[in-house]
Design a protein around this motif. Structure first.
Motif, mmCIF file in Angstrom:
data_model
loop_
_atom_site.group_PDB
_atom_site.id
_atom_site.type_symbol
_atom_site.label_atom_id
_atom_site.label_comp_id
_atom_site.label_asym_id
_atom_site.label_seq_id
_atom_site.Cartn_x
_atom_site.Cartn_y
_atom_site.Cartn_z
ATOM 1 N N LEU A 474 0.817 -1.215 0.000
ATOM 2 C CA LEU A 474 0.000 0.000 0.000
ATOM 3 C C LEU A 474 0.853 1.270 0.000
ATOM 4 O O LEU A 474 0.316 2.375 0.020
ATOM 5 C CB LEU A 474 -0.942 0.003 1.211
ATOM 6 C CG LEU A 474 -2.134 -0.962 1.114
ATOM 7 C CD1 LEU A 474 -2.803 -1.121 2.474
ATOM 8 C CD2 LEU A 474 -3.139 -0.479 0.084
ATOM 9 N N ASP A 475 2.159 1.123 -0.018
ATOM 10 C CA ASP A 475 3.060 2.270 -0.046
ATOM 11 C C ASP A 475 3.047 2.891 -1.443
ATOM 12 O O ASP A 475 3.108 2.186 -2.454
ATOM 13 C CB ASP A 475 4.476 1.802 0.313
ATOM 14 C CG ASP A 475 5.434 2.959 0.567
ATOM 15 O OD1 ASP A 475 5.447 3.907 -0.236
ATOM 16 O OD2 ASP A 475 6.175 2.898 1.560
ATOM 17 N N ALA A 476 2.990 4.221 -1.501
ATOM 18 C CA ALA A 476 2.972 4.912 -2.800
ATOM 19 C C ALA A 476 4.208 4.570 -3.630
ATOM 20 O O ALA A 476 4.140 4.511 -4.864
ATOM 21 C CB ALA A 476 2.875 6.423 -2.594
ATOM 22 N N LYS A 477 5.327 4.326 -2.970
ATOM 23 C CA LYS A 477 6.552 3.990 -3.705
ATOM 24 C C LYS A 477 6.412 2.641 -4.400
ATOM 25 O O LYS A 477 6.955 2.433 -5.490
ATOM 26 C CB LYS A 477 7.752 3.983 -2.754
ATOM 27 C CG LYS A 477 8.074 5.347 -2.145
ATOM 28 C CD LYS A 477 9.385 5.343 -1.395
ATOM 29 C CE LYS A 477 9.341 4.511 -0.127
ATOM 30 N NZ LYS A 477 8.429 5.070 0.888
ATOM 31 N N TYR A 478 5.690 1.717 -3.786
ATOM 32 C CA TYR A 478 5.439 0.412 -4.412
ATOM 33 C C TYR A 478 4.620 0.607 -5.692
ATOM 34 O O TYR A 478 4.916 0.008 -6.733
ATOM 35 C CB TYR A 478 4.692 -0.481 -3.422
ATOM 36 C CG TYR A 478 4.404 -1.878 -3.921
ATOM 37 C CD1 TYR A 478 5.288 -2.922 -3.671
ATOM 38 C CD2 TYR A 478 3.241 -2.159 -4.634
ATOM 39 C CE1 TYR A 478 5.030 -4.215 -4.113
ATOM 40 C CE2 TYR A 478 2.977 -3.442 -5.091
ATOM 41 C CZ TYR A 478 3.867 -4.466 -4.824
ATOM 42 O OH TYR A 478 3.595 -5.734 -5.281
ATOM 43 N N ALA A 479 3.595 1.439 -5.621
ATOM 44 C CA ALA A 479 2.767 1.708 -6.809
ATOM 45 C C ALA A 479 3.587 2.382 -7.899
ATOM 46 O O ALA A 479 3.494 2.025 -9.078
ATOM 47 C CB ALA A 479 1.566 2.572 -6.421
ATOM 48 N N ALA A 480 4.409 3.360 -7.516
ATOM 49 C CA ALA A 480 5.210 4.081 -8.504
ATOM 50 C C ALA A 480 6.253 3.176 -9.145
ATOM 51 O O ALA A 480 6.575 3.325 -10.323
ATOM 52 C CB ALA A 480 5.890 5.282 -7.848
ATOM 53 N N ALA A 481 6.787 2.229 -8.373
ATOM 54 C CA ALA A 481 7.793 1.309 -8.905
ATOM 55 C C ALA A 481 7.218 0.397 -9.973
ATOM 56 O O ALA A 481 7.963 -0.149 -10.792
ATOM 57 C CB ALA A 481 8.394 0.469 -7.771
ATOM 58 N N ARG A 482 5.915 0.224 -9.982
ATOM 59 C CA ARG A 482 5.256 -0.649 -10.957
ATOM 60 C C ARG A 482 4.476 0.131 -12.012
ATOM 61 O O ARG A 482 3.719 -0.450 -12.795
ATOM 62 C CB ARG A 482 4.350 -1.632 -10.204
ATOM 63 C CG ARG A 482 5.168 -2.733 -9.570
ATOM 64 C CD ARG A 482 4.670 -3.236 -8.225
ATOM 65 N NE ARG A 482 5.702 -4.101 -7.652
ATOM 66 C CZ ARG A 482 6.756 -3.639 -6.958
ATOM 67 N NH1 ARG A 482 6.894 -2.347 -6.736
ATOM 68 N NH2 ARG A 482 7.674 -4.485 -6.484
ATOM 69 N N GLY A 483 4.656 1.437 -12.007
ATOM 70 C CA GLY A 483 4.017 2.261 -13.027
ATOM 71 C C GLY A 483 2.532 2.452 -12.835
ATOM 72 O O GLY A 483 1.831 2.839 -13.781
ATOM 73 N N TYR A 484 2.021 2.209 -11.620
ATOM 74 C CA TYR A 484 0.587 2.398 -11.382
ATOM 75 C C TYR A 484 0.224 3.879 -11.305
ATOM 76 O O TYR A 484 -0.945 4.243 -11.425
ATOM 77 C CB TYR A 484 0.154 1.704 -10.095
ATOM 78 C CG TYR A 484 0.399 0.214 -10.075
ATOM 79 C CD1 TYR A 484 0.487 -0.531 -11.254
ATOM 80 C CD2 TYR A 484 0.558 -0.470 -8.871
ATOM 81 C CE1 TYR A 484 0.718 -1.896 -11.233
ATOM 82 C CE2 TYR A 484 0.782 -1.846 -8.850
ATOM 83 C CZ TYR A 484 0.872 -2.547 -10.018
ATOM 84 O OH TYR A 484 1.109 -3.899 -9.999
ATOM 85 N N VAL A 485 1.212 4.724 -11.055
ATOM 86 C CA VAL A 485 1.034 6.185 -11.133
ATOM 87 C C VAL A 485 2.145 6.726 -12.025
ATOM 88 O O VAL A 485 3.218 6.127 -12.135
ATOM 89 C CB VAL A 485 1.069 6.859 -9.740
ATOM 90 C CG1 VAL A 485 -0.071 6.371 -8.875
ATOM 91 C CG2 VAL A 485 2.404 6.621 -9.042
ATOM 92 N N ASP A 486 1.914 7.856 -12.653
ATOM 93 C CA ASP A 486 2.939 8.451 -13.507
ATOM 94 C C ASP A 486 4.080 9.021 -12.683
ATOM 95 O O ASP A 486 5.243 8.956 -13.094
ATOM 96 C CB ASP A 486 2.328 9.558 -14.376
ATOM 97 C CG ASP A 486 1.450 8.999 -15.484
ATOM 98 O OD1 ASP A 486 1.826 7.971 -16.073
ATOM 99 O OD2 ASP A 486 0.384 9.591 -15.751
ATOM 100 N N ALA A 487 3.736 9.597 -11.540
ATOM 101 C CA ALA A 487 4.776 10.224 -10.724
ATOM 102 C C ALA A 487 4.261 10.429 -9.311
ATOM 103 O O ALA A 487 3.052 10.560 -9.079
ATOM 104 C CB ALA A 487 5.190 11.565 -11.326
ATOM 105 N N ILE A 488 5.186 10.459 -8.372
ATOM 106 C CA ILE A 488 4.896 10.941 -7.028
ATOM 107 C C ILE A 488 5.248 12.417 -7.006
ATOM 108 O O ILE A 488 6.321 12.819 -7.469
ATOM 109 C CB ILE A 488 5.695 10.165 -5.969
ATOM 110 C CG1 ILE A 488 5.177 8.720 -5.872
ATOM 111 C CG2 ILE A 488 5.600 10.849 -4.607
ATOM 112 C CD1 ILE A 488 5.917 7.862 -4.872
#
Length: 522
Positions: A474-488
């Motif tokens: 659930l960490d935002a960095k985990y999502a960003a590492a997999r491209g689930y968000v464009d950027a933090i």
């Protein structure tokens, strides 16, 4: 420090580490070869002091034992000669700029941005080709490397999206089709090579001995094969030529639109969220730091108040806002209070109508996510929550105006989908460091799996492991590492980033639907 400030500091530290690429020794080696690094090239290419939003910075940072920072490619949005552009730059300090499976994902995402917004895309090529130990995740499949060339072709033949390639190092094998399918190719004397096979492969396949410059250097491809179109003396000369080329492309600048400062400055946003992600807060405090003068004109504020719908401006640009209210909502007379961050039937119906109106009015949509899902239970089901939720999702999915998503905190369940989750192709999706993307929170998952047995001593180990696993994912960095968000994005830069994304999305007045659309606006 607040939770948001702590996580922001952790993100900045990680960002700084990733931006070092392969490290000082490999940077020095790049310089010794007479070449700039990928990030130095991007800086020299873009307008000085202009915006730069790196897309996919964290991708793959927690994989491959840390050997693939940013997946070996820098991708993002900036400005050249005042117009938005997409840049893709291989980072040769990371495994010679070779392609990992995640490299492909990042390049495809960059191309999709260029296609959706109809803005120029510049490829700064410096790559040894496929990272062979991982070729199974690079070469085959619908979204393997071939899709890059498919997008190249669609942009050239149908969308008329300018594609400019600069071969600034090696460009080998199938990777050579990326510049070949661009509109123009620049090459750099003495450092660039382009060929379907290098000297060693040619020797093995044909027995012919040839040096790299004769086989596929800048001189060969600009005077003999005529594959390339322009030759530059060095990296900086090449980048200057690209800037000149982009500056003469036809472009109608957007109307000057600066707006007025927000009610709260970016630094104040750092205290907008509570210390515990489960606690309530006033979402208006966030809007105060994003919208011009904090001015928010609410739509049906007394109907489904757990969903804020209304209009405002960001840097002068009109925007239709949908935001989840997180505080406890006092019920009407005789009704129980409603839980903030939950979507009920009335708020789903309101949101669907609001989106349809915005689509008719051609106003971009901004989704400010902090949603825990749709309401469940007898009362919710009897009120038609499934049908109302479907209307919400359909209205969002079929809207053809630009959609920008900012995740503040929770992004859970079908509520995440309705609030323009990634699967619905929003134009851009960014997250604060506090973003928490998942089916549900860890405690809810424990209850769903174990029920009352969660309290039994013999299940303590499994329960604790499940909670820890969910907290990690659930960490935002985990999502960003997999491209689930464009950027933090940090709170301080949020308004400027949103303003630039809205400016970029305004480049194309046609339908913003899917990765690209060949049709015209209805």
């Amino acid at each position: 420090m607040s939770r948001l400030q702590t996580l922001t500091a952790e993100y900045r530290e990680l960002k700084s580490r990733i931006e070092q690429g392969g490290g000082p020794d490999r940077v020095a080696r790049q310089h010794d070869q007479g070449k700039l690094t990928a990030r130095e090239r991007v800086t020299a290419l873009l307008d000085p002091a202009g915006p730069w939003l790196e897309v996919g910075l964290l991708v793959a940072f927690d994989q491959y034992d840390g050997q693939a920072p940013a997946a070996g490619v820098v991708t993002g949005l900036g400005r050249i000669a005042g117009r938005p552009v997409v840049v893709v730059a291989n980072d040769a300090t990371v495994k010679a700029g070779s392609w990992w499976p995640e490299t492909i994902k990042k390049i495809l995402r960059a191309q999709e941005i260029a296609m959706r917004q109809r803005i120029p895309i510049i490829y700064l090529v410096d790559s040894a080709g496929v990272n062979l130990p991982y070729q199974g995740g690079v070469f085959p499949g619908q979204y393997g490397a071939a899709r890059i060339f498919y997008y190249n072709s669609i942009m050239r033949h149908y969308l008329r999206v300018p594609q400019i390639s600069a071969v600034m190092g090696p460009c080998i094998a199938g990777g050579a089709y990326l510049p070949a399918l661009s509109d123009v190719i620049f090459m750099v004397e003495g450092t660039s090579f382009m060929g379907l096979g290098g000297p060693n492969l040619v020797k093995g396949a044909t027995g012919q001995t040839v040096d790299a410059e004769t086989l596929g250097g800048a001189g060969t491809h600009t005077t003999v094969s005529a594959v390339a179109h322009y030759r530059a003396r060095n990296d900086r000369d090449c980048l200057d030529h690209i800037r000149d080329y982009v500056s003469r492309l036809p472009h109608t600048p957007a109307a000057e639109s600066k707006g007025v400062p927000p009610k709260r400055n970016g630094a104040a946003l750092a205290d907008a969220l509570p210390a515990d992600h489960r606690m309530s807060y006033d979402t208006h405090a966030v809007l105060d730091g994003i919208l011009d003068a904090g001015a928010f004109d609410p739509f049906q504020p007394d109907v489904g108040p757990e969903m804020l719908c209304g209009h405002g401006r960001i840097a002068g640009r009109p925007v239709a806002v949908l935001a989840n209210a997180r505080q406890l909502i006092k019920g009407k007379k005789g009704e129980a209070p409603k839980i903030g961050g939950i979507i009920y039937t009335a708020s789903a119906e309101k949101a669907a109508y609001f989106i349809e109106n915005a689509n008719r009015e051609r106003i971009p949509l901004l989704f400010v996510q902090d949603v825990s899902g749709f309401m469940v239970g007898t009362e919710a089901e009897h009120s038609g929550i499934i049908r109302a939720g479907a209307r919400f999702v359909e209205a969002m999915a079929t809207a053809t105006v630009p959609k920008v998503v900012l995740t503040l905190n929770h992004a859970s369940g079908a509520g995440y989908y309705a609030m323009a989750g990634q699967g619905f192709d929003p134009d851009f999706i960014v997250s604060w460091p506090t973003g928490r993307m998942g089916v549900m929170e860890g405690e809810s998952a424990v209850q769903a799996v174990f029920g009352a047995a969660a309290a039994k001593p013999e299940n303590a180990g499994a329960v604790d492991a499940m909670r820890a696993d969910y907290e990690h994912q659930l960490d935002a960095k985990y999502a960003a590492a997999r491209g689930y968000v464009d950027a933090i994005v940090t709170p301080e830069e949020t308004r400027d980033v949103l303003a630039f994304l809205l400016e970029t999305a305004a480049e194309f007045p046609g339908p913003h639907l899917g990765a690209f659309s060949l049709g015209t606006a209805p």
